[in-house]
Design a protein around this motif. Structure first.
Motif, PDB file in Angstrom:
ATOM      1  N   VAL A 112      -4.282  -1.108  -1.290  1.00 27.84           N
ATOM      2  CA  VAL A 112      -4.504  -2.494  -1.707  1.00 27.84           C
ATOM      3  C   VAL A 112      -5.559  -3.150  -0.816  1.00 27.84           C
ATOM      4  O   VAL A 112      -6.453  -3.864  -1.302  1.00 27.84           O
ATOM      5  CB  VAL A 112      -3.184  -3.306  -1.665  1.00 27.84           C
ATOM      6  N   LEU A 113      -5.494  -2.897   0.489  1.00 25.61           N
ATOM      7  CA  LEU A 113      -6.502  -3.432   1.405  1.00 25.61           C
ATOM      8  C   LEU A 113      -7.900  -2.965   1.029  1.00 25.61           C
ATOM      9  O   LEU A 113      -8.863  -3.738   1.054  1.00 25.61           O
ATOM     10  CB  LEU A 113      -6.189  -3.004   2.839  1.00 25.61           C
ATOM     11  N   SER A 114      -8.020  -1.690   0.672  1.00 29.17           N
ATOM     12  CA  SER A 114      -9.317  -1.152   0.272  1.00 29.17           C
ATOM     13  C   SER A 114      -9.824  -1.837  -0.985  1.00 29.17           C
ATOM     14  O   SER A 114     -11.014  -2.168  -1.099  1.00 29.17           O
ATOM     15  CB  SER A 114      -9.214   0.354   0.048  1.00 29.17           C
ATOM     16  N   LEU A 115      -8.936  -2.072  -1.929  1.00 29.09           N
ATOM     17  CA  LEU A 115      -9.318  -2.765  -3.158  1.00 29.09           C
ATOM     18  C   LEU A 115      -9.768  -4.195  -2.862  1.00 29.09           C
ATOM     19  O   LEU A 115     -10.710  -4.700  -3.475  1.00 29.09           O
ATOM     20  CB  LEU A 115      -8.145  -2.777  -4.139  1.00 29.09           C
ATOM     21  N   SER A 138      -3.256  -0.839  -9.690  1.00 27.70           N
ATOM     22  CA  SER A 138      -4.487  -0.098  -9.448  1.00 27.70           C
ATOM     23  C   SER A 138      -4.325   0.818  -8.237  1.00 27.70           C
ATOM     24  O   SER A 138      -4.732   1.998  -8.262  1.00 27.70           O
ATOM     25  CB  SER A 138      -5.651  -1.066  -9.225  1.00 27.70           C
ATOM     26  N   ALA A 139      -3.719   0.290  -7.160  1.00 33.50           N
ATOM     27  CA  ALA A 139      -3.489   1.104  -5.969  1.00 33.50           C
ATOM     28  C   ALA A 139      -2.591   2.290  -6.276  1.00 33.50           C
ATOM     29  O   ALA A 139      -2.822   3.408  -5.791  1.00 33.50           O
ATOM     30  CB  ALA A 139      -2.877   0.240  -4.868  1.00 33.50           C
ATOM     31  N   ALA A 140      -1.577   2.076  -7.078  1.00 28.07           N
ATOM     32  CA  ALA A 140      -0.662   3.165  -7.443  1.00 28.07           C
ATOM     33  C   ALA A 140      -1.388   4.259  -8.213  1.00 28.07           C
ATOM     34  O   ALA A 140      -1.096   5.450  -8.046  1.00 28.07           O
ATOM     35  CB  ALA A 140       0.498   2.610  -8.258  1.00 28.07           C
ATOM     36  N   GLY A 144      -1.697   8.212  -7.202  1.00 26.92           N
ATOM     37  CA  GLY A 144      -1.437   9.314  -8.116  1.00 26.92           C
ATOM     38  C   GLY A 144      -2.588  10.300  -8.172  1.00 26.92           C
ATOM     39  O   GLY A 144      -2.387  11.519  -8.311  1.00 26.92           O
ATOM     40  N   GLU A 145      -3.797   9.795  -8.025  1.00 27.37           N
ATOM     41  CA  GLU A 145      -4.998  10.632  -8.055  1.00 27.37           C
ATOM     42  C   GLU A 145      -4.989  11.661  -6.923  1.00 27.37           C
ATOM     43  O   GLU A 145      -5.492  12.779  -7.088  1.00 27.37           O
ATOM     44  CB  GLU A 145      -6.235   9.743  -7.942  1.00 27.37           C
ATOM     45  N   VAL A 146      -4.396  11.293  -5.779  1.00 25.74           N
ATOM     46  CA  VAL A 146      -4.397  12.201  -4.628  1.00 25.74           C
ATOM     47  C   VAL A 146      -3.020  12.797  -4.348  1.00 25.74           C
ATOM     48  O   VAL A 146      -2.803  13.415  -3.305  1.00 25.74           O
ATOM     49  CB  VAL A 146      -4.927  11.487  -3.362  1.00 25.74           C
ATOM     50  N   GLY A 147      -2.089  12.599  -5.273  1.00 26.90           N
ATOM     51  CA  GLY A 147      -0.777  13.224  -5.141  1.00 26.90           C
ATOM     52  C   GLY A 147       0.163  12.531  -4.181  1.00 26.90           C
ATOM     53  O   GLY A 147       1.078  13.163  -3.634  1.00 26.90           O
ATOM     54  N   LEU A 148       0.000  11.222  -3.973  1.00 23.13           N
ATOM     55  CA  LEU A 148       0.857  10.488  -3.049  1.00 23.13           C
ATOM     56  C   LEU A 148       1.670   9.403  -3.747  1.00 23.13           C
ATOM     57  O   LEU A 148       2.185   8.493  -3.081  1.00 23.13           O
ATOM     58  CB  LEU A 148       0.023   9.843  -1.936  1.00 23.13           C
ATOM     59  N   ASP A 149       1.798   9.475  -5.052  1.00 20.80           N
ATOM     60  CA  ASP A 149       2.493   8.414  -5.775  1.00 20.80           C
ATOM     61  C   ASP A 149       3.952   8.272  -5.338  1.00 20.80           C
ATOM     62  O   ASP A 149       4.515   7.176  -5.406  1.00 20.80           O
ATOM     63  CB  ASP A 149       2.409   8.633  -7.295  1.00 20.80           C
ATOM     64  N   ASP A 150       4.570   9.357  -4.844  1.00 17.96           N
ATOM     65  CA  ASP A 150       5.965   9.280  -4.409  1.00 17.96           C
ATOM     66  C   ASP A 150       6.099   8.831  -2.955  1.00 17.96           C
ATOM     67  O   ASP A 150       7.211   8.755  -2.422  1.00 17.96           O
ATOM     68  CB  ASP A 150       6.655  10.632  -4.600  1.00 17.96           C
ATOM     69  N   ARG A 151       4.979   8.501  -2.305  1.00 18.86           N
ATOM     70  CA  ARG A 151       5.001   8.076  -0.897  1.00 18.86           C
ATOM     71  C   ARG A 151       4.540   6.630  -0.734  1.00 18.86           C
ATOM     72  O   ARG A 151       4.294   6.174   0.384  1.00 18.86           O
ATOM     73  CB  ARG A 151       4.080   8.990  -0.057  1.00 18.86           C
ATOM     74  N   ALA A 152       4.462   5.897  -1.835  1.00 19.94           N
ATOM     75  CA  ALA A 152       3.859   4.556  -1.820  1.00 19.94           C
ATOM     76  C   ALA A 152       4.515   3.612  -0.829  1.00 19.94           C
ATOM     77  O   ALA A 152       3.839   2.810  -0.174  1.00 19.94           O
ATOM     78  CB  ALA A 152       3.904   3.954  -3.223  1.00 19.94           C
ATOM     79  N   GLY A 153       5.843   3.672  -0.694  1.00 20.51           N
ATOM     80  CA  GLY A 153       6.550   2.728   0.168  1.00 20.51           C
ATOM     81  C   GLY A 153       6.720   3.176   1.595  1.00 20.51           C
ATOM     82  O   GLY A 153       7.295   2.446   2.423  1.00 20.51           O
ATOM     83  N   ILE A 154       6.207   4.350   1.940  1.00 21.94           N
ATOM     84  CA  ILE A 154       6.327   4.884   3.297  1.00 21.94           C
ATOM     85  C   ILE A 154       5.272   4.256   4.208  1.00 21.94           C
ATOM     86  O   ILE A 154       4.119   4.062   3.803  1.00 21.94           O
ATOM     87  CB  ILE A 154       6.154   6.420   3.285  1.00 21.94           C
ATOM     88  N   HIS A 155       5.662   3.949   5.449  1.00 17.75           N
ATOM     89  CA  HIS A 155       4.670   3.459   6.402  1.00 17.75           C
ATOM     90  C   HIS A 155       3.762   4.610   6.834  1.00 17.75           C
ATOM     91  O   HIS A 155       4.206   5.750   6.985  1.00 17.75           O
ATOM     92  CB  HIS A 155       5.346   2.833   7.624  1.00 17.75           C
ATOM     93  N   VAL A 156       2.488   4.285   7.035  1.00 17.43           N
ATOM     94  CA  VAL A 156       1.502   5.325   7.354  1.00 17.43           C
ATOM     95  C   VAL A 156       1.897   6.097   8.609  1.00 17.43           C
ATOM     96  O   VAL A 156       1.694   7.316   8.687  1.00 17.43           O
ATOM     97  CB  VAL A 156       0.102   4.700   7.505  1.00 17.43           C
ATOM     98  N   ARG A 157       2.480   5.425   9.577  1.00 17.09           N
ATOM     99  CA  ARG A 157       2.853   6.107  10.829  1.00 17.09           C
ATOM    100  C   ARG A 157       3.861   7.229  10.596  1.00 17.09           C
ATOM    101  O   ARG A 157       4.018   8.127  11.437  1.00 17.09           O
ATOM    102  CB  ARG A 157       3.412   5.111  11.833  1.00 17.09           C
ATOM    103  N   ASP A 158       4.564   7.202   9.466  1.00 14.91           N
ATOM    104  CA  ASP A 158       5.588   8.204   9.181  1.00 14.91           C
ATOM    105  C   ASP A 158       5.081   9.349   8.305  1.00 14.91           C
ATOM    106  O   ASP A 158       5.853  10.245   7.942  1.00 14.91           O
ATOM    107  CB  ASP A 158       6.794   7.544   8.487  1.00 14.91           C
ATOM    108  N   LEU A 159       3.802   9.341   7.958  1.00 15.66           N
ATOM    109  CA  LEU A 159       3.227  10.404   7.132  1.00 15.66           C
ATOM    110  C   LEU A 159       2.880  11.623   7.973  1.00 15.66           C
ATOM    111  O   LEU A 159       2.562  11.512   9.164  1.00 15.66           O
ATOM    112  CB  LEU A 159       1.953   9.915   6.439  1.00 15.66           C
ATOM    113  N   ALA A 170      -7.742   8.483  -0.919  1.00 18.01           N
ATOM    114  CA  ALA A 170      -7.403   7.457  -1.909  1.00 18.01           C
ATOM    115  C   ALA A 170      -8.040   6.125  -1.556  1.00 18.01           C
ATOM    116  O   ALA A 170      -8.544   5.403  -2.425  1.00 18.01           O
ATOM    117  CB  ALA A 170      -5.882   7.305  -2.006  1.00 18.01           C
ATOM    118  N   VAL A 171      -8.031   5.776  -0.258  1.00 14.46           N
ATOM    119  CA  VAL A 171      -8.653   4.525   0.210  1.00 14.46           C
ATOM    120  C   VAL A 171     -10.146   4.528  -0.106  1.00 14.46           C
ATOM    121  O   VAL A 171     -10.705   3.512  -0.545  1.00 14.46           O
ATOM    122  CB  VAL A 171      -8.404   4.356   1.725  1.00 14.46           C
TER     123      VAL A 171
END
Length: 260
Positions: A112-115, A138-140, A144-159, A170-171
């Protein structure tokens, strides 16, 4: 001497045309008359040993460094004197060797920030973009384009590391780039993560024009339509993967016999 072979034999003007690019730091010529041409829709890899000038070249293409001489033309427009933000607005997007994400934000919020950067909007107390259904949808889609649609609510630090590289892609894609510069997207990845990223980038072929800087030769030869070899700041050869594999100067300077 560089051999600017176009495997598609297209007469179309290149999307990116670099001529005679030079940048020196004291007596060291980091780029020394670099010529480079990217055709629309191709994946063009830039390879070379450490210290070859790849990072300096990318920094000049992005506008982070101004060249001492030469020109950079994007989509027929000379952008040599433009600042980095101005080039981004003209469709040049970059991912970095080290991920540059917001670790305390969620995966979705980073896109969303990138958008928002693309549209020129900003976070506002009275209009939180996290709750904007158009932006989040749009962000979702980009996730999905990069295969992370199931990780949307995860904080980046936990990836995991590989997931962070997927998110960075994706960004970058969310900015709808005309030209995507990928600076070592496989850096720090294990074999499984590299294979996943290679498959992901392969799915972007023909849809985006990509300049790929990468040390993973398996990925380079699997993805690239053409490859440019940079040694001591000079482009010594440009050709198809097969041409690069068999070129004696390239083998001596970089690949080695075991890669051919």
């Amino acid at each position: 001497m560089a051999n600017e072979t176009n495997s598609a034999s297209s007469t179309a003007a290149p999307l990116l045309q670099v001529r005679g690019l030079r940048k020196a730091f004291g007596a060291v010529r980091a780029t020394d008359g670099v010529d480079l041409a990217l055709q629309k829709g191709e994946i063009h890899a830039l390879i070379g040993p450490n210290g070859a000038g790849k990072s300096t070249l990318i920094a000049q293409l992005c506008g982070e460094l101004q060249p001492d001489a030469g020109s950079i033309v994007l989509g027929g427009e000379d952008v040599t004197a433009l600042a980095a933000f101005a080039r981004a607005r003209k469709g040049l997007s970059r991912s970095f060797q080290i991920t540059e994400l917001c670790p305390d934000y969620t995966v979705l919020e980073n896109v969303v920030l990138s958008l928002l950067l693309t549209t020129g909007r900003a976070f506002q107390a009275w209009s939180n973009p996290r709750h904007d259904p158009t932006l989040t949808a749009s962000a979702a889609r980009w996730l999905g384009e990069v295969g992370l649609d199931d990780r949307a609510g995860i904080h980046v630090r936990d990836l995991a590391h590989g997931e962070k590289r997927q998110l960075e892609l994706a960004v970058a894609l969310a900015r709808s780039p005309r030209l995507l510069l990928l600076d070592e997207p496989m850096a720090g990845m294990g074999a499984e993560e590299s294979a996943r990223m290679t498959a992901l980038l392969n799915g972007l072929k023909r849809r985006y024009t990509i300049l790929l800087v990468e040390h993973d030769m398996d990925a380079v030869f699997a993805l690239a339509d053409r490859i440019t070899v940079l040694v001591y700041g000079k482009t010594i050869f440009t050709g198809t993967p097969d041409e690069v594999r068999s070129h004696p100067e390239v083998r001596a300077a970089y690949l080695g016999e075991e890669a051919c």
